[in-house]
Scaffold this motif. Structure first.
Motif, PDB file in Angstrom:
ATOM      1  N   GLY A   1       0.666  -1.276  -0.022  1.00 26.21           N
ATOM      2  CA  GLY A   1      -0.013   0.158   0.039  1.00 26.21           C
ATOM      3  C   GLY A   1       0.773   1.370  -0.174  1.00 26.21           C
ATOM      4  N   LEU A   2       1.785   1.286   0.736  1.00 26.82           N
ATOM      5  CA  LEU A   2       2.763   2.397   0.856  1.00 26.82           C
ATOM      6  C   LEU A   2       3.545   2.415  -0.565  1.00 26.82           C
ATOM      7  N   ALA A   3       3.778   1.502  -1.128  1.00 29.45           N
ATOM      8  CA  ALA A   3       4.619   1.588  -2.606  1.00 29.45           C
ATOM      9  C   ALA A   3       3.535   1.979  -3.629  1.00 29.45           C
ATOM     10  N   CYS A   4       2.356   1.652  -3.413  1.00 30.44           N
ATOM     11  CA  CYS A   4       1.390   2.229  -4.239  1.00 30.44           C
ATOM     12  C   CYS A   4       1.069   3.652  -4.182  1.00 30.44           C
ATOM     13  N   LEU A   5       1.146   4.256  -2.903  1.00 32.70           N
ATOM     14  CA  LEU A   5       0.790   5.719  -2.626  1.00 32.70           C
ATOM     15  C   LEU A   5       2.208   6.413  -3.089  1.00 32.70           C
ATOM     16  N   ARG A   6       3.271   5.744  -3.008  1.00 29.50           N
ATOM     17  CA  ARG A   6       4.657   6.411  -3.373  1.00 29.50           C
ATOM     18  C   ARG A   6       4.579   6.523  -4.986  1.00 29.50           C
ATOM     19  N   LEU A   7       4.121   5.455  -5.573  1.00 33.17           N
ATOM     20  CA  LEU A   7       4.015   5.613  -7.222  1.00 33.17           C
ATOM     21  C   LEU A   7       2.960   6.473  -7.404  1.00 33.17           C
ATOM     22  N   ALA A   8       1.856   6.648  -6.908  1.00 33.55           N
ATOM     23  CA  ALA A   8       0.922   7.617  -7.395  1.00 33.55           C
ATOM     24  C   ALA A   8       1.384   9.044  -6.954  1.00 33.55           C
ATOM     25  N   TRP A   9       2.067   9.255  -5.809  1.00 33.67           N
ATOM     26  CA  TRP A   9       2.742  10.439  -5.620  1.00 33.67           C
ATOM     27  C   TRP A   9       3.626  11.126  -6.924  1.00 33.67           C
ATOM     28  N   VAL A  10       4.463  10.215  -7.333  1.00 32.98           N
ATOM     29  CA  VAL A  10       5.367  10.588  -8.409  1.00 32.98           C
ATOM     30  C   VAL A  10       4.757  10.490  -9.900  1.00 32.98           C
TER      31      VAL A  10
END
Length: 75
Positions: free
Chosen positions: A45-54
């Motif tokens: 979930g944190l990786a998905c949020l980071r990907l969306a952030w970028v």
């Protein structure tokens, strides 16, 4: 050296969430399958949020606006 430190921090966070999930499964707080995947779910979930952030242009502004709305006196 910053990348090495960041990697070590993420490894310990992953291990910690895995340990929490395992303990919750052993104590009967979570079903065994959910407990086994707890750490992976959190990190995924944190990786998905980071990907969306970028990757998504408006996501960063949306998140920052939502966070500022949660801070009392800054709305």
């Amino acid at each position: 050296y910053a990348n090495i430190v960041l990697s070590l921090i993420l490894i310990f966070i992953q291990y910690g969430t895995h340990a929490v999930g395992t303990t919750a499964g052993e104590k009967g707080v979570l079903p065994p399958i959910m407990a086994a995947w707890f750490g992976n779910g959190i990190m995924g979930g944190l990786a998905c949020l980071r990907l969306a952030w970028v990757a998504m242009p408006g996501f960063k502004a949306t998140v920052l606006t939502a966070i500022q709305g949660l801070i009392p006196g800054r709305a």
